[in-house]
Design a protein around this motif. Sequence first.
Motif, PDB file in Angstrom:
ATOM      1  N   LEU A 109       0.595  -1.137  -0.056  1.00 22.75           N
ATOM      2  CA  LEU A 109       0.258  -0.185  -0.173  1.00 22.75           C
ATOM      3  C   LEU A 109       0.637   1.407   0.327  1.00 22.75           C
ATOM      4  O   LEU A 109       2.240   1.400  -0.027  1.00 22.75           O
ATOM      5  N   ASP A 115      -1.023   3.517   9.080  1.00 22.29           N
ATOM      6  CA  ASP A 115      -2.431   1.810   9.227  1.00 22.29           C
ATOM      7  C   ASP A 115      -1.613   1.532   7.969  1.00 22.29           C
ATOM      8  O   ASP A 115      -1.232   0.388   7.994  1.00 22.29           O
ATOM      9  N   ASN A 116      -1.646   2.174   6.776  1.00 16.86           N
ATOM     10  CA  ASN A 116      -0.923   1.266   5.822  1.00 16.86           C
ATOM     11  C   ASN A 116       1.220   0.786   6.283  1.00 16.86           C
ATOM     12  O   ASN A 116       1.584  -0.206   5.911  1.00 16.86           O
ATOM     13  N   ASN A 142     -11.869  -0.218   9.780  1.00 14.26           N
ATOM     14  CA  ASN A 142     -11.500  -0.476   8.923  1.00 14.26           C
ATOM     15  C   ASN A 142     -10.301  -1.078   8.394  1.00 14.26           C
ATOM     16  O   ASN A 142     -10.229  -1.236   7.128  1.00 14.26           O
ATOM     17  N   MET A 143      -9.073  -0.537   9.085  1.00 13.80           N
ATOM     18  CA  MET A 143      -7.708  -1.105   8.816  1.00 13.80           C
ATOM     19  C   MET A 143      -7.955  -2.989   8.757  1.00 13.80           C
ATOM     20  O   MET A 143      -6.998  -3.145   7.731  1.00 13.80           O
ATOM     21  N   LYS A 146      -8.924  -2.962   5.175  1.00 15.25           N
ATOM     22  CA  LYS A 146      -7.956  -2.625   4.419  1.00 15.25           C
ATOM     23  C   LYS A 146      -6.690  -4.127   4.794  1.00 15.25           C
ATOM     24  O   LYS A 146      -6.158  -4.618   3.152  1.00 15.25           O
ATOM     25  N   GLY A 149      -7.597  -6.496   1.823  1.00 14.93           N
ATOM     26  CA  GLY A 149      -8.094  -6.458   1.219  1.00 14.93           C
ATOM     27  C   GLY A 149      -6.900  -5.961   0.243  1.00 14.93           C
ATOM     28  O   GLY A 149      -5.669  -6.136  -1.425  1.00 14.93           O
ATOM     29  N   ALA A 150      -5.507  -5.978   1.068  1.00 15.27           N
ATOM     30  CA  ALA A 150      -4.181  -6.113  -0.026  1.00 15.27           C
ATOM     31  C   ALA A 150      -3.329  -6.953   1.285  1.00 15.27           C
ATOM     32  O   ALA A 150      -2.020  -6.970  -0.445  1.00 15.27           O
TER      33      ALA A 150
END
Length: 464
Positions: A109, A115-116, A142-143, A146, A149-150
Amino acid sequence: MEQDDKKLFVLDTNVLLHEPLAIYSFKEHDVVVPMTVLEELDQIKDRKRDVSRDARVAIRALEDILGGQTTPEEIVSGVPLPKREGHGDAVGSLSIFPDHQLEFTQASLPGDNNDNRIINTALHLQNQFAPRHVVLVTKDINMRLKAKGAGINLVEDYRTDQLIDDIRFLTKGFHQFEGDFWARKEHVNTETQGRHTVHRVPVKEVGEENFYTNQYLIDEDSNFCGRVLSNNDEELEILDLGRDRLLNLDAWGIKPKNVYQGMAMQALLDPDIDLVILTGPAGCGKTLLAMAAALEMVVERGLYDKVIVTRNTPEIAESIGFLPGTEEEKMAPWLAAITDTLEVLHKHDVNPSGSMNYIMDKANIQFKSINFMRGRSIQNSVVLLDECQNLTASQIKTMITRMGEGTKLICSGNLAQIDSNYLTAVTSGLTYIVERFKNFDGSANIYLNGVVRSRLAEFAEENL
């Protein structure tokens, strides 16, 4: 255990803020704290907010393990967790991962936020240590999305202090039987103990419910209402209360409007119960009953010396210094629910404001900030801890351990009104103490079923 069988847990910052000693919660598995997490803790530790204390505790716990003679290479590769009282099963290792040295790949990301960077750390470790399981642990919903999804295979919430999986299973403090409770009860032994009537009923005749001390029992068809005094798995000892007697209880001119309020008032007025936990929707009467009972016990009965009112106010440490006046005056905006309740209790007086001032002096009502309760020992008082749903388990423990001899603590809250970014209904400290204290003979928990504030509030609770 083989190395590949040991999981690698990557912790997000909010896990250490929720539970500063979370590094000891992963048993034989290894724990990794990304450098970005240390940077976030460093930014939080100096804030004038309650969360800064948790950041400092977490930093000290990390320093106790990684400080001293530890070399940089050992910190990156992992340092064995030391033995700690209460965490004997924590035998893994702790390491700091220098994520600022990571080179971004097409699978990563964008590294433009913290967070990323933490997600990229977990991705890197997942690829580096495959087939070993790498788990990203974060309380940020939300993290977690993500991260999935990553491409991170294992993403979890931190649930070590979570006692139930669904809020629907939270103990309500009472059990309602269908029909008549006394139907098909053949072996009942009844005796009188002073003013009280106590029934002893075989557990197998009552049902398969796992009854616990101070749980209330009601039925649909009769006037029966009782409270469990003891349960030895063979016989249930029940204090007979009677629904009519509960509904005729009186505290500072307030009478229960339903049987749930009656059970709550009975527990509130019982000096043998040191902790009363009131849960329920907005408008069910939690604060009104608590304040009425507190005034009754302090002013009318003289059982306690004073009333201390406090609540969780996330922004209070930052804002309180800018408000004029004493601590009590600074707390007033956050405790308006209490002053509103006092106005309701004295609205029919000739001079309501004069009555309020007189009662606040007579009952020695003190408004205190929860931030300044640490280190105190509160004696012979009634303590009202309002809005408990926004407290973590460790924060509520801090409050409960302040209670000294002869003090009664009343905790109230609505799990549907959690304001904290890191708490849900199942991880709230209020849920935690309801489950932890349900077998303690000095506590009672009552879910106040039904909104009695107004028909407008009742309709809103049911339909919005």
